[in-house]
Design an enzyme around this catalytic site. Structure first.
Site, mmCIF file in Angstrom:
data_model
loop_
_atom_site.group_PDB
_atom_site.id
_atom_site.type_symbol
_atom_site.label_atom_id
_atom_site.label_comp_id
_atom_site.label_asym_id
_atom_site.label_seq_id
_atom_site.Cartn_x
_atom_site.Cartn_y
_atom_site.Cartn_z
ATOM 1 N N ASP A 7 35.007 113.275 71.260
ATOM 2 C CA ASP A 7 34.550 112.412 70.130
ATOM 3 C C ASP A 7 34.649 113.224 68.853
ATOM 4 O OD1 ASP A 7 32.014 114.280 70.905
ATOM 5 O OD2 ASP A 7 31.228 112.987 69.449
ATOM 6 N N ASP A 9 35.109 114.867 76.714
ATOM 7 C CA ASP A 9 34.060 115.378 76.697
ATOM 8 C C ASP A 9 32.100 115.026 77.065
ATOM 9 O OD1 ASP A 9 32.020 116.670 74.620
ATOM 10 O OD2 ASP A 9 32.054 115.024 73.122
#
Ligand code: 2M8
Ligand code: MG
Ligand code: MG
Length: 275
Positions: free
Chosen positions: A214, A6
């Protein structure tokens, strides 16, 4: 290794979008030819600029897994279910975003005062909320597959809103700031597709996948990869990931934690193996 990462809040700082603490680790991975594959809610328009900035020239997975852009140099052959786009092969999983815009419009009589979304926001609005420059906010607004929604109501109404979207066939993922309304693809499905294709084309390599993320929109890839790292966020609680084996949580937040984990899990074992 294939490293699926990510960007916002993971490889890039949640607030400043800086990659600085991870630069050295990225460089070491590049010298060892270990691919770092951005797996992000960002658009392909955004990724063109970001790849350049991060010195990445491999595949990227955009709009939360809706599409994978694969440079021809990454694989031996064009996967059958991809289409040509310049020097890339593109695999898409999702419907076009107008389907989700139409559903959002249908929900405006009931929820219209509690949310806004990218298509209804100006470049200036997106820039103010995200901290992106107006140029980058324009690229973020260039979406093909899904629509980011800014929820402005309370938690109870948010759950009702998400249920209403789902009952109309949309799926909803939580990013760092936005709810992402799209089709049923996710980052996990895209990761699996690319790993399967890579293993098919390079059966002699012992390929392991590592995913780092996250947020809620990272859960599917964190549950799919061989090894998963939850990167702590300064802004929100860690996502609930349904696995116990090969699941790590960083000590530090954002790119500092990213670099620590990649060093521990990938680079240090490699060095030890060559001693
Ligand atoms: C949006 O994505 C982030 C990812 O966590 C979010 O939901 O908060 C997307 O619009 C993306 O395209 C954009 O670059 C980012 C900027 O913060 O926001
Ligand atoms: Mg994130
Ligand atoms: Mg993201």
């Amino acid at each position: 290794w294939l490293i699926f990462t990510d960007l916002d809040g993971t490889l890039l700082d949640h607030d400043t979008y800086s990659v600085a603490p991870a630069k050295d680790t990225l460089h070491q991975l590049a010298t060892k030819h270990i691919p770092v594959i951005p797996t992000t809610s960002k658009t392909f328009a955004e990724m063109k600029a970001i790849n350049k900035n991060l010195n990445l020239n491999g595949p990227c997975i955009v709009e939360n897994g809706a599409a994978i852009h694969i440079p021809h140099t990454f694989l031996k052959q064009k996967p059958t279910d991809t289409r040509w786009q310049g020097n890339m092969w593109v695999k898409t999983f999702s419907n076009q975003k107008r389907v989700w815009l139409e559903i959002l419009n249908q929900l405006k009589p009931e929820f219209g005062d509690k949310f806004t979304h990218f298509d209804a926001m100006s470049v200036g609005d997106v820039s103010n909320i995200t901290g992106l420059s107006t140029h980058d906010a324009t690229l973020a607004k260039t979406r093909q597959f899904g629509e980011p929604v800014l929820w402005q109501g309370d938690e109870k109404d948010k759950l009702r809103f998400i249920d209403a979207l789902k009952s109309k066939g949309a799926s909803v993922l939580h990013g760092g700031r936005f709810l992402h309304v799209s089709g049923h693809g996710d980052k996990g499905q895209a990761l699996k597709w690319l790993c399967d294709e890579y293993r098919r084309q390079f059966p002699e390599q012992d390929t392991h996948s590592l995913a780092l993320g996250d947020g809620g929109n990272d859960i599917a890839m964190l549950e799919t990869a061989d090894v998963a790292v939850i990167v702590r966020s300064p802004a929100h609680s860690p996502p609930t990931v349904n696995r116990t084996h090969q699941l790590h949580v960083t000590r530090s937040t954002g790119p500092v934690g990213w670099a620590e984990s990649v060093n521990e899990l990938v680079l240090t074992p490699l060095k030890e193996a060559t001693w």
